[in-house]
Design an enzyme around this catalytic site. Structure first.
Site, PDB file in Angstrom:
ATOM      1  N   ARG A  79      65.242  23.443   9.646  1.00 39.59           N
ATOM      2  CA  ARG A  79      64.935  22.074   9.272  1.00 39.59           C
ATOM      3  C   ARG A  79      65.151  21.206  10.516  1.00 39.59           C
ATOM      4  O   ARG A  79      66.073  21.472  11.307  1.00 39.59           O
ATOM      5  CB  ARG A  79      65.836  21.570   8.129  1.00 39.59           C
ATOM      6  CG  ARG A  79      65.474  22.125   6.754  1.00 39.59           C
ATOM      7  CD  ARG A  79      64.177  21.527   6.235  1.00 39.59           C
ATOM      8  NE  ARG A  79      63.764  22.053   4.943  1.00 39.59           N
ATOM      9  CZ  ARG A  79      62.997  23.131   4.781  1.00 39.59           C
ATOM     10  NH1 ARG A  79      62.584  23.805   5.829  1.00 39.59           N
ATOM     11  NH2 ARG A  79      62.650  23.536   3.582  1.00 39.59           N
TER      12      ARG A  79
ATOM     13  N   GLU B  54      59.224  14.315   9.600  1.00 37.61           N
ATOM     14  CA  GLU B  54      57.831  14.765   9.517  1.00 37.61           C
ATOM     15  C   GLU B  54      56.993  13.801   8.686  1.00 37.61           C
ATOM     16  O   GLU B  54      57.477  13.274   7.682  1.00 37.61           O
ATOM     17  CB  GLU B  54      57.797  16.154   8.875  1.00 37.61           C
ATOM     18  CG  GLU B  54      58.531  17.182   9.714  1.00 37.61           C
ATOM     19  CD  GLU B  54      58.813  18.460   8.960  1.00 37.61           C
ATOM     20  OE1 GLU B  54      58.216  18.685   7.894  1.00 37.61           O
ATOM     21  OE2 GLU B  54      59.643  19.230   9.445  1.00 37.61           O
TER      22      GLU B  54
ATOM     23  N   HIS C  44      55.082  22.280  10.474  1.00 40.44           N
ATOM     24  CA  HIS C  44      55.825  22.821   9.327  1.00 40.44           C
ATOM     25  C   HIS C  44      54.990  23.804   8.509  1.00 40.44           C
ATOM     26  O   HIS C  44      54.700  23.578   7.346  1.00 40.44           O
ATOM     27  CB  HIS C  44      56.319  21.676   8.424  1.00 40.44           C
ATOM     28  CG  HIS C  44      57.448  22.118   7.535  1.00 40.44           C
ATOM     29  ND1 HIS C  44      58.444  21.277   7.108  1.00 40.44           N
ATOM     30  CD2 HIS C  44      57.749  23.316   6.982  1.00 40.44           C
ATOM     31  CE1 HIS C  44      59.302  21.939   6.344  1.00 40.44           C
ATOM     32  NE2 HIS C  44      58.893  23.184   6.241  1.00 40.44           N
TER      33      HIS C  44
END
Lengths: 333, 314
Positions: free
Chosen positions: A250, A279, A297
């Site tokens: 993360r 993000e 991602h």
């Protein structure tokens, strides 16, 4: 036509309800039919005209499980409104969006993605490491810009074999990363909450020491209160000017501001990043650097893993509603 | 040994190699000469060795112009640019750089497979261009477990196989003859291999027989979901056919480190998201190039000190 009637029949109080606050990415891609079962039905909060609080209060007694992902966190406040919930199913690799302590306190089981993402996550981590060491994306850019013709050979990269790799988080994904990198002649060490008795890789309880002894760090751990900004100035400094870092965990595990500063000022050699603190907004400086590889991602986003996840989600829900053991319960470690 | 002349036919781009040669020999850099023929003519009586690479070697014409030539030491493992029969005929020794680059090249083959299947370069572009703010990238194909077919099971081919096995990829191969102690499945033709694998890798030497070994039929057999990886030589693949197979969707994707006319890469490939294009970087790491240079210099020293050559081919 037939389906609609069938659905109408099942909109009765007979089938237990599984709450969905927001559509999960996996369901959005595969379709709801991939998750359907005759043992439960979905209650979709976003389809109701009622404001959320009223919606939850209205159905509180019949909601026995919640299917969630990052966009719809499961907080203690939410659980407070839903006293019949006994199960939370995460449709993602991470569970940092679920208040695990609150679930534990309330005797609510939580299931995660088990090992369905391990292979793809590991492939992505190895791919990013490889890309940053051998400058794949940068060299591909170089060719497409016509520079091989204009400027000659591209700069040399760094050999993968013999590199000391520090894996941060030796869970399902971390283990698969280790297995793959061993085949390239890399030397593996790791940091984890606890030493794993079933592996022979050297264990480092101190992440700074791991960084100091590594040519590259690969972040594969979960985001928790303990791991937030775990990769900070000291760790990056210990990693050093010749060191690389790959993050498929993360964004918030790394102090992003500090990471950007180190990359811009040449205090670490390069980074391969699939995740970021905010993000899809990423620091502008990263967009201009040649020694980073950026990924939106998607480390585990393959049709194969999505399908496997959908089967696991259905399996967990069906097991729960049949009073059978859960397939991938989150264990308290 | 300073009076021994060494002609470097490749561009003198690697400082370490140039320095080490200049310490020991008189180095003539052909690529820097304004008039190459005149240059060769002026120095032909002192040139006793040639150093070439993957792109520039020693063909028959050059060999004929160097009456004092005793040894060709190539900064590469591939010798398709050296006229080996001519060297044999004239008793000129030839050395290359095997083994030291095996791992880097095999690593690159796997790296290309990951980059193509998981769209690493394309998604990096996606982020840099700001497209991520507008929406997520699409799903990409899983690499683990895909079947890998290897053309040529020599040092590099075997190294690719052992790496791919760590990703649970079933391995099959084509070679001139079946290898007895190998556990991988053998196919007696490239087209059968291509029809039975999802990722096809070229890892053999370039010879007359293997020229265009990957042709239109092979690419069609590999198919719209198949991926071709070339870490051998450009002429292994029929390049115009490759371009049309990719543009027409008859071939699913390609990871290419080599091309028929380097550094020229067919421009229609630049717009494709299912290809990765690299400027011949197979052995391109600091560590390996240094090891290759040490072999080149070591072979030359061994020859001129009348000791056994380190890695002779002829």
């Amino acid at each position: 036509m037939e389906n609609k009637d069938h659905n109408q029949n099942h909109q009765s109080e007979d089938l237990p309800q599984v709450l969905l606050l927001k559509p999960t990415p996996v369901m959005a891609v595969l379709g709801e039919h991939q998750f359907s079962s005759n043992k439960y039905q979905f209650l979709k909060a976003w389809e109701s005209p009622l404001p959320l609080y009223q919606f939850l209060t209205k159905y509180a007694n019949s909601i026995q499980a919640i299917l969630c992902s990052g966009a719809a966190p499961v907080t203690d406040d939410l659980l407070q409104l839903l006293p019949s919930v006994r199960l939370v199913v995460a449709a993602s690799a991470g569970t940092n969006h679920i208040d695990l302590m609150a679930c534990c306190r309330r005797g609510i089981s939580v299931t995660n993605a088990g090992n369905v993402f391990s292979d793809d996550g590991a492939d992505a981590a190895v791919g990013l490491l490889f890309d940053i060491l051998r400058k794949i994306s940068a060299a591909d850019r170089y060719v497409r810009q016509g520079l091989w013709v204009k400027k000659g050979d591209y700069a040399l990269g760094s050999k993968l074999g013999g590199k000391r790799i520090g894996i941060v988080g030796l869970g399902g994904i971390g283990l698969q990363v280790a297995k793959r990198l061993e085949a390239f002649g890399c030397i593996i060490s790791y940091n984890s909450r606890k030493k794993k008795t079933f592996v022979s890789y050297p264990f480092y309880s101190n992440i700074c020491e791991l960084a100091a002894d590594s040519d590259a760090l690969i972040i594969c751990c979960a985001l928790t209160d303990q791991t937030r900004h775990m990769i900070n100035k000291e760790v990056l400094s210990a990693l050093g000017k010749e060191g690389f870092i790959v993050n498929i965990g993360r964004g918030a595990i790394i102090d992003e501001k500090e990471l950007v500063r180190c990359l811009v000022e040449g205090e670490i050699a390069g980074a391969g990043l699939d995740v970021f603190e905010k993000e899809p907004d990423i620091p502008k400086q990263l967009l201009e650097l040649e020694n980073v590889v950026l990924s939106p991602h998607k480390a585990v986003f393959t049709p194969e893993s999505f399908l496997a996840l959908s089967e696991l989600v259905v399996g967990n829900l069906e097991a729960f509603f049949s009073n059978l053991p859960l397939l991938s319960p989150v264990m308290d470690e | 040994m300073e009076s021994i002349g060494v002609l470097m036919t490749c561009p003198p781009n690697f400082p370490y190699l140039v320095e080490e040669l200049e310490k020991r020999f008189t180095l003539y850099k052909l690529q820097n000469a304004p008039d190459k023929t005149h240059f060769i003519n002026s120095h032909k009586n002192s040139i006793r060795a040639v150093v070439g690479n993957a792109g520039f070697g020693a063909d028959a014409e050059l060999i004929d112009q160097l009456p004092k030539l005793e040894i060709v030491s190539s900064f590469s493992v591939g010798l398709d640019k050296v006229d080996l029969p001519k060297c044999k005929e004239k008793r000129i020794r030839v050395t290359n750089t095997p083994d030291v680059l095996t791992n880097d090249v095999a690593d690159l083959a796997i790296g290309l497979m990951l980059a193509v299947l998981r769209r690493l370069c394309e998604s990096d572009r996606y982020v840099r261009s700001g497209k991520w703010k507008k929406g997520d990238y699409k799903l990409t194909t899983k690499f683990t477990g895909k079947s890998v077919g290897i053309i040529g099971l020599g040092r590099i081919g075997m190294a690719i196989a052992t790496r791919a096995e760590a990703f649970s990829c079933p391995i099959s191969y084509y070679a001139r003859t079946e290898k007895p102690d190998v556990k991988y499945r053998y196919y007696p033709s490239v087209i059968e291999l291509a029809a039975n694998c999802q990722i096809l890798v070229v890892a053999c030497a370039l010879t007359e027989e293997t020229h265009h070994i990957v042709n239109r039929e092979v690419m069609n057999a590999l198919g719209p979901k198949g991926v071709l990886i070339n870490i051998g030589r450009g002429p292994h693949v029929d390049e115009p056919e490759l371009v049309s197979a990719l543009l027409e969707g008859r071939l699913g994707g390609a990871g290419l480190d080599v091309f028929e006319d380097e550094p020229n890469v067919p421009e229609p490939l630049f717009g494709l998201e299912n290809v990765v294009l690299l400027p011949h970087v197979g052995s391109g790491t600091v560590e390996t190039r240094k090891a290759m240079a040490d072999l080149v210099v070591g072979n030359l020293e061994a020859h001129f000190f009348k000791k056994p050559l380190l890695t002779p081919v002829v």
